[in-house]
Design a protein around this motif. Structure first.
Motif, PDB file in Angstrom:
ATOM      1  N   ILE A   7       0.852  -1.205   0.000  1.00  0.00           N
ATOM      2  CA  ILE A   7       0.000   0.000   0.000  1.00  0.00           C
ATOM      3  C   ILE A   7       0.879   1.243   0.000  1.00  0.00           C
ATOM      4  CG2 ILE A   7      -1.632   1.349   1.386  1.00  0.00           C
ATOM      5  CD1 ILE A   7      -2.896  -1.345   2.211  1.00  0.00           C
ATOM      6  N   GLY A   8       1.958   1.218   0.768  1.00  0.00           N
ATOM      7  CA  GLY A   8       2.885   2.354   0.788  1.00  0.00           C
ATOM      8  C   GLY A   8       3.483   2.617  -0.579  1.00  0.00           C
ATOM      9  N   GLN A   9       3.819   1.572  -1.305  1.00  0.00           N
ATOM     10  CA  GLN A   9       4.364   1.738  -2.651  1.00  0.00           C
ATOM     11  C   GLN A   9       3.316   2.306  -3.595  1.00  0.00           C
ATOM     12  OE1 GLN A   9       5.984  -2.068  -3.736  1.00  0.00           O
ATOM     13  NE2 GLN A   9       7.764  -1.842  -2.428  1.00  0.00           N
ATOM     14  N   LEU A  10       2.074   1.837  -3.463  1.00  0.00           N
ATOM     15  CA  LEU A  10       0.998   2.371  -4.305  1.00  0.00           C
ATOM     16  C   LEU A  10       0.768   3.853  -4.030  1.00  0.00           C
ATOM     17  CD1 LEU A  10      -1.599  -0.538  -4.198  1.00  0.00           C
ATOM     18  CD2 LEU A  10      -0.266   0.207  -6.173  1.00  0.00           C
ATOM     19  N   VAL A  11       0.786   4.224  -2.750  1.00  0.00           N
ATOM     20  CA  VAL A  11       0.596   5.629  -2.381  1.00  0.00           C
ATOM     21  C   VAL A  11       1.752   6.465  -2.916  1.00  0.00           C
ATOM     22  CG1 VAL A  11       0.536   7.234  -0.436  1.00  0.00           C
ATOM     23  CG2 VAL A  11      -0.846   5.161  -0.374  1.00  0.00           C
ATOM     24  N   ALA A  12       2.973   5.968  -2.757  1.00  0.00           N
ATOM     25  CA  ALA A  12       4.148   6.706  -3.224  1.00  0.00           C
ATOM     26  C   ALA A  12       4.120   6.904  -4.736  1.00  0.00           C
ATOM     27  CB  ALA A  12       5.428   5.976  -2.814  1.00  0.00           C
ATOM     28  N   ASN A  13       3.600   5.939  -5.445  1.00  0.00           N
ATOM     29  CA  ASN A  13       3.534   6.025  -6.903  1.00  0.00           C
ATOM     30  C   ASN A  13       2.297   6.783  -7.393  1.00  0.00           C
ATOM     31  OD1 ASN A  13       5.867   4.525  -7.098  1.00  0.00           O
ATOM     32  ND2 ASN A  13       4.793   2.598  -7.325  1.00  0.00           N
ATOM     33  N   GLY A  14       1.403   7.121  -6.498  1.00  0.00           N
ATOM     34  CA  GLY A  14       0.182   7.822  -6.877  1.00  0.00           C
ATOM     35  C   GLY A  14      -0.869   6.906  -7.467  1.00  0.00           C
ATOM     36  N   ALA A  15      -0.580   5.636  -7.583  1.00  0.00           N
ATOM     37  CA  ALA A  15      -1.521   4.690  -8.195  1.00  0.00           C
ATOM     38  C   ALA A  15      -2.775   4.556  -7.355  1.00  0.00           C
ATOM     39  CB  ALA A  15      -0.870   3.339  -8.393  1.00  0.00           C
ATOM     40  N   LEU A  16      -2.646   4.553  -6.043  1.00  0.00           N
ATOM     41  CA  LEU A  16      -3.811   4.400  -5.185  1.00  0.00           C
ATOM     42  C   LEU A  16      -4.752   5.586  -5.322  1.00  0.00           C
ATOM     43  CD1 LEU A  16      -5.124   2.522  -3.126  1.00  0.00           C
ATOM     44  CD2 LEU A  16      -3.923   3.733  -1.350  1.00  0.00           C
ATOM     45  N   LEU A  17      -4.211   6.786  -5.409  1.00  0.00           N
ATOM     46  CA  LEU A  17      -5.053   7.957  -5.560  1.00  0.00           C
ATOM     47  C   LEU A  17      -5.829   7.904  -6.875  1.00  0.00           C
ATOM     48  CD1 LEU A  17      -2.666  10.734  -4.202  1.00  0.00           C
ATOM     49  CD2 LEU A  17      -4.603   9.679  -3.065  1.00  0.00           C
ATOM     50  N   ASN A  18      -5.178   7.469  -7.956  1.00  0.00           N
ATOM     51  CA  ASN A  18      -5.867   7.327  -9.237  1.00  0.00           C
ATOM     52  C   ASN A  18      -6.955   6.264  -9.157  1.00  0.00           C
ATOM     53  OD1 ASN A  18      -4.310   9.292 -10.484  1.00  0.00           O
ATOM     54  ND2 ASN A  18      -2.759   7.821 -11.129  1.00  0.00           N
ATOM     55  N   PHE A  19      -6.706   5.196  -8.439  1.00  0.00           N
ATOM     56  CA  PHE A  19      -7.681   4.117  -8.291  1.00  0.00           C
ATOM     57  C   PHE A  19      -8.901   4.596  -7.519  1.00  0.00           C
ATOM     58  CE2 PHE A  19      -9.365   0.600  -5.723  1.00  0.00           C
ATOM     59  CZ  PHE A  19      -9.792  -0.244  -6.741  1.00  0.00           C
ATOM     60  N   LEU A  20      -8.700   5.438  -6.510  1.00  0.00           N
ATOM     61  CA  LEU A  20      -9.800   5.904  -5.669  1.00  0.00           C
ATOM     62  C   LEU A  20     -10.630   7.009  -6.300  1.00  0.00           C
ATOM     63  CD1 LEU A  20      -7.980   5.894  -2.215  1.00  0.00           C
ATOM     64  CD2 LEU A  20      -9.603   4.210  -3.082  1.00  0.00           C
ATOM     65  N   LYS A  21     -10.183   7.592  -7.400  1.00  0.00           N
ATOM     66  CA  LYS A  21     -10.933   8.680  -8.043  1.00  0.00           C
ATOM     67  C   LYS A  21     -12.204   8.193  -8.647  1.00  0.00           C
ATOM     68  CE  LYS A  21      -7.138  11.751  -9.076  1.00  0.00           C
ATOM     69  NZ  LYS A  21      -6.364  12.399 -10.102  1.00  0.00           N
TER      70      LYS A  21
END
Length: 76
Positions: free
Chosen positions: A62-76
């Motif tokens: 999850i930390g790697q996803l947050v750092a890469n911005g992937a999680l934010l794009n997924f949650l949009k």
């Protein structure tokens, strides 16, 4: 059979709940030797260690996803 504390499904042979650690019965009164008790505690400790490893791996992912911005794009 389910644990009264967390609702985990049990086989009925456990002395402690594998999820929350609740003592399910008095293992000394059930006729278990000290060695059997130690084996059961080692088994529970191993389960807890494995769970901690899995939680650490999940937190890292999850930390790697947050750092890469992937999680934010997924949650949009």
């Amino acid at each position: 059979m389910k644990c009264n504390n967390c609702g985990c499904e049990l086989t009925g042979t456990e002395s402690f709940c594998p999820e929350c650690g609740l003592q399910l019965r008095n293992i000394q009164a059930a006729g278990h030797s000290d060695e059997q008790i130690l084996q059961e505690l080692r088994k529970i400790n191993k389960q807890l260690e494995e769970g901690n490893k899995q939680r650490a791996q999940l937190a890292n992912a999850i930390g790697q996803l947050v750092a890469n911005g992937a999680l934010l794009n997924f949650l949009k």
